[in-house]
Design an enzyme around this catalytic site. Structure first.
Site, PDB file in Angstrom:
ATOM      1  N   ASP A   1       0.866  -1.177   0.000  1.00 24.56           N
ATOM      2  CA  ASP A   1       0.000   0.000   0.000  1.00 24.56           C
ATOM      3  C   ASP A   1       0.906   1.232   0.000  1.00 24.56           C
ATOM      4  O   ASP A   1       2.125   1.145   0.178  1.00 24.56           O
ATOM      5  CB  ASP A   1      -0.964  -0.022   1.201  1.00 24.56           C
ATOM      6  CG  ASP A   1      -2.204   0.843   0.938  1.00 24.56           C
ATOM      7  OD1 ASP A   1      -2.164   1.714   0.034  1.00 24.56           O
ATOM      8  OD2 ASP A   1      -3.216   0.665   1.633  1.00 24.56           O
TER       9      ASP A   1
HETATM   10  C1  NOJ Z   1      -4.171   3.822   0.246  1.00 29.56           C
HETATM   11  C2  NOJ Z   1      -5.324   2.869   0.386  1.00 29.56           C
HETATM   12  O1  NOJ Z   1      -5.238   2.183   1.609  1.00 29.56           O
HETATM   13  C3  NOJ Z   1      -5.407   1.856  -0.741  1.00 29.56           C
HETATM   14  O2  NOJ Z   1      -6.591   1.121  -0.595  1.00 29.56           O
HETATM   15  C4  NOJ Z   1      -5.328   2.540  -2.060  1.00 29.56           C
HETATM   16  O3  NOJ Z   1      -5.478   1.610  -3.102  1.00 29.56           O
HETATM   17  C5  NOJ Z   1      -3.998   3.263  -2.159  1.00 29.56           C
HETATM   18  N1  NOJ Z   1      -3.911   4.263  -1.101  1.00 29.56           N
HETATM   19  C6  NOJ Z   1      -3.775   3.941  -3.509  1.00 29.56           C
HETATM   20  O4  NOJ Z   1      -4.587   5.029  -3.630  1.00 29.56           O
END
Ligand code: NOJ
Length: 747
Positions: free
Chosen positions: A284
């Site tokens: 993430d």
């Molecule tokens: C953080 C989020 O937790 C995740 O779900 C998301 O896909 C990413 N950022 C990218 O935006």
């Protein structure tokens, strides 16, 4: 036992995969190794690099970025939404970079790209795999037109705490329901063939335990026993692998002390060795770097070492891999074989996507907001709406009634789209007011509050005046989109602002009130429950929420969703879920002694208050699986084909469901099981099957469910999988708190 099970799984998976794709798989692996053999170390490290741009950043494509692509230093991008940039970056990658390896463009296309469907929690309330599949197919067709061939969805975090803002994106609290929907989402996103230009590879996220954040506080610690991990949190992810999800994303949280992006056991042993996953895993946003504040990595280099050794393929935004992989190799802290294998996973997916032959997007922008897409979004909004209360059948309204439409969300195009809708354009959104207008409804609209958190009472008198002149009040409120989603947890989950106050004032007019809620989570309604006659939960219903609400209110369509989460009375009951354990003193709801009725100076005794809270009791407001319809159903004749189940003897459970009302209706018939005694204690109920049926008035349908021993197996804390002989109860009913019971034995 675990090893044998694992071996069987891997063998079964391999056999199925080989049978299906024997030749292509070998060809694919040859292509992967050919490519790898030509790549420099820098290029390999480049493939591990997912470069992010903020969704808000506009402006020129920096030359440094183009050069990085030219040098093969970037494997994928996220949030590049300008199609000229997408085309230009891809052109550089496939024409000018050393091995001409195409890029993948990623985006959070969570519940629609342009045409927005209900939020995932709402989609889960539909219990409808076709609706889920339609939503992800539409999203893929629309987004791929912009070059986006990788979505960060579906989000599969089982969530048991409605305070958590990201419950909006989750499939709810039940692993069985979530697993069935997972398959549908993955199939819809990826389409019939990965190399179709409208296929968007799925990303099962967040692996793992993100939904178990303590107290519903985002990014927080998860403490999960091995039994819970395997029985509750992992099943949807396993379903994602089985459905062919090409990618996974690690979560931000730590589980039992190990941050997900450095968790070798989960990323390598469970995901690859046990589940047989052969795609790639992305971190993430910055989650590799965040292992430093977690207190797990000393510095960025150490973080890179932990993640690479854990088996993480691609790093999102932080640059630990880019900066430190070479050094780590030199120092022998990782090996070139490991890097090759991590890169191979990414190349395999790029090859499967057909990007080497067809790297460019196919513009299908005439499909955006296509009629068919809008109709599917409307159907989804109807099928995911849950009718929670309907006293005296106030709904559906009879045509011609004079309606006072009040409330802060009756005409808020952006708010009804919900979280993660960067690309959905408010100007295409149909609000309830648009729909009422288009259908010549006799209504008078006075907002009363200008946004959901508005505390000003200045417009109350106008709203009350409108209410007085009406036959019925339709109050459309809830939460604005920004009040749920990432990092938007709430400790109090009542209607925010002065909405409760306004509803109480409106109730004084004596007019019936229909409360339509748009929100990213269950909203506690205890304070106003007696003031309203009907409650229709529409979640954040998306682009076509307005027409859907219009049709449901007037009975042109029936809200046919059922709760995918337990709906609490107050936030203090959270976490709350139907599949809890019995305890040594099982709760008896009738034995609840409310604290105001305890005599003053009472001698200490438990008063029968076992799992009850003294003030609110034990029961939720509405149980998991609950939802009313515009008709009524009666269940009878629950029978078993046999009183015993065994390895070779599945049993069937039959039930008759009759529509006892006056109009055709949709029912979701749910089957729950309890394993009465286990080698570890077992939940009081577990969902093991459901069927959606449409039944005409007075018509009866006999439904058949099959239960095999496999359905009853579970993991214990030694990761042993199996089930032991003994008694089981089975219920078929309308929700997790209802149903006819029968018993059988495993002998
Ligand atoms: C953080 C989020 O937790 C995740 O779900 C998301 O896909 C990413 N950022 C990218 O935006």
């Amino acid at each position: 036992m675990k090893k044998i099970y694992t071996l069987i799984c891997v063998l079964a998976f391999t056999l199925v995969a080989c049978e299906k794709e024997q030749k292509p798989t070998n060809e694919l692996e040859t292509k992967v190794s050919d490519l790898l053999s030509k790549m420099t170390l820098d290029e390999k490290i480049g493939q591990l690099n997912l470069r992010g741009t903020s969704s808000r950043v506009k402006g020129k494509l920096p030359d440094s970025l183009k050069q990085a692509v030219r040098d093969g230093k970037i494997g994928a991008f996220l949030n590049v939404t300008n199609t000229e940039y997408v085309d230009e970056l891809q052109r550089i990658a496939v024409e000018e970079s050393p091995n001409k390896i195409p890029l993948i463009f990623a985006r959070d296309v969570i519940h629609g790209y342009k045409t927005i469907f209900p939020i995932p929690l709402g989609m889960a309330a539909s219990w409808d795999t076709q609706v889920a599949k339609n939503s992800s197919r539409v999203a893929a067709v629309e987004a791929s037109s912009f070059g986006i061939r990788w979505t960060f969805a579906p989000m599969l975090d089982i969530a048991r705490d409605s305070r958590w803002g990201r419950i909006a994106e989750s499939p709810g609290e039940d692993p069985f329901l979530a697993s069935t929907l997972t398959k549908a989402y993955v199939e819809g996103f990826q389409g019939d063939s990965l190399n179709d230009p409208t296929s968007m590879i799925a990303c099962a996220k967040h692996f793992i335990g993100y939904g178990a954040a303590i107290g519903g506080r985002d990014y927080n610690t998860a403490i999960i026993s091995d039994a819970q991990l395997h029985n509750i949190y992992l099943p949807p992810f396993k379903s994602a692998v089985q459905a062919g999800s090409q990618t996974f994303m690690t979560s931000f949280n730590e589980m039992n002390g190990i941050p997900a992006s450095g968790d070798r056991r989960m990323l390598t042993e469970v995901l690859r060795e046990d589940f047989g996953f052969d795609g790639f895993v992305v971190s993430d946003w910055d989650s590799v770097k965040e292992m430093i504040p977690h207190g797990y990595a000393e510095d960025l280099k150490h973080a890179a070492e932990l993640s690479l050794n854990a088996g993480l393929n691609m790093e999102m935004t932080s640059k630990a891999f880019e900066k430190h992989t070479k050094e780590l190799l030199k120092e022998g802290r990782i090996t070139e074989d490991q890097i090759n294998s991590l890169v191979a996973d990414i190349l395999r997916v790029k090859l499967r996507m057909g990007l080497f032959e067809k790297p460019y997007r196919v513009d299908k922008s005439d499909n955006l907001y296509a009629d068919a897409h809008l109709q599917m979004a409307k159907e989804a909004a109807i099928k995911s709406s849950v009718l929670l209360k309907n006293d005296n059948n106030v709904l559906p309204l009879t045509a011609g009634k004079k309606i006072a439409v009040i409330g802060p969300l009756a005409d808020k195009p952006r708010e009804q789209l919900g979280t993660w809708t960067f690309d959905g354009d408010g100007k295409y959104t149909k609000t309830p007011i648009n729909a009422f207008q288009n259908n010549n409804v006799n209504y008078n609209f006075v907002e009363g509050l200008s946004y959901s958190r508005d505390k000003s009472t200045k417009d109350f008198s106008k709203a009350i005046a409108a209410a007085k002149q009406s036959d019925v009040i339709v109050f459309i409120g809830g939460e604005e989109a920004i009040l749920s989603g990432e990092a938007h947890s709430r400790a109090n989950i009542n209607l925010p602002g002065a909405q409760e106050e306004l509803i109480k004032e409106l109730a004084k007019t004596g007019k019936p009130i229909v409360l339509v809620i748009m929100a990213g989570r269950p909203i506690t309604v205890t304070n106003i429950l007696d003031d309203v006659d009907a409650i229709l939960m529409t979640w954040h219903p998306g682009t076509m929420g307005g027409p859907a609400i219009h049709d449901m209110i007037f009975g042109i369509a029936e809200p046919s969703g059922r709760l995918p989460v337990t709906w609490p009375k107050v936030a203090g009951q959270l976490p709350l879920f139907y599949n809890h354990k019995n305890t040594g003193r099982p709760v008896i709801p009738e034995e609840f002694v409310q604290m105001d009725s305890i005599p003053i100076g009472a001698w200490q005794s438990s008063l029968g208050n076992t799992s009850h809270y003294l003030d609110i009791g034990y029961l939720p407001q509405y149980p998991f699986g609950y939802g009313l319809s515009y008709t009524t159903f009666a269940y009878s004749n629950q029978t078993l084909s046999s009183n015993t189940i065994s390895e070779n003897n599945d049993i069937t459970v039959k039930v008759t469901v009759k529509n006892t009302g006056a109009r055709e209706g949709n029912e979701i018939v749910q089957l729950y099981v309890q394993d009465v005694v286990g080698r570890i204690t077992r939940p009081v109920r577990e969902l093991k099957g459901y069927q959606k049926v449409t039944i005409k008035p007075n018509e009866e349908k006999e439904l058949t469910f099959t239960l095999s021993l496999e359905d009853l197996k579970y993991y214990d804390n030694n990761e042993e999988y199996g089930v032991e002989k003994g008694d089981f109860k089975v219920w078929i009913g309308q929700n997790a708190a209802a149903g006819l019971t029968t018993k059988f034995r495993y002998e």
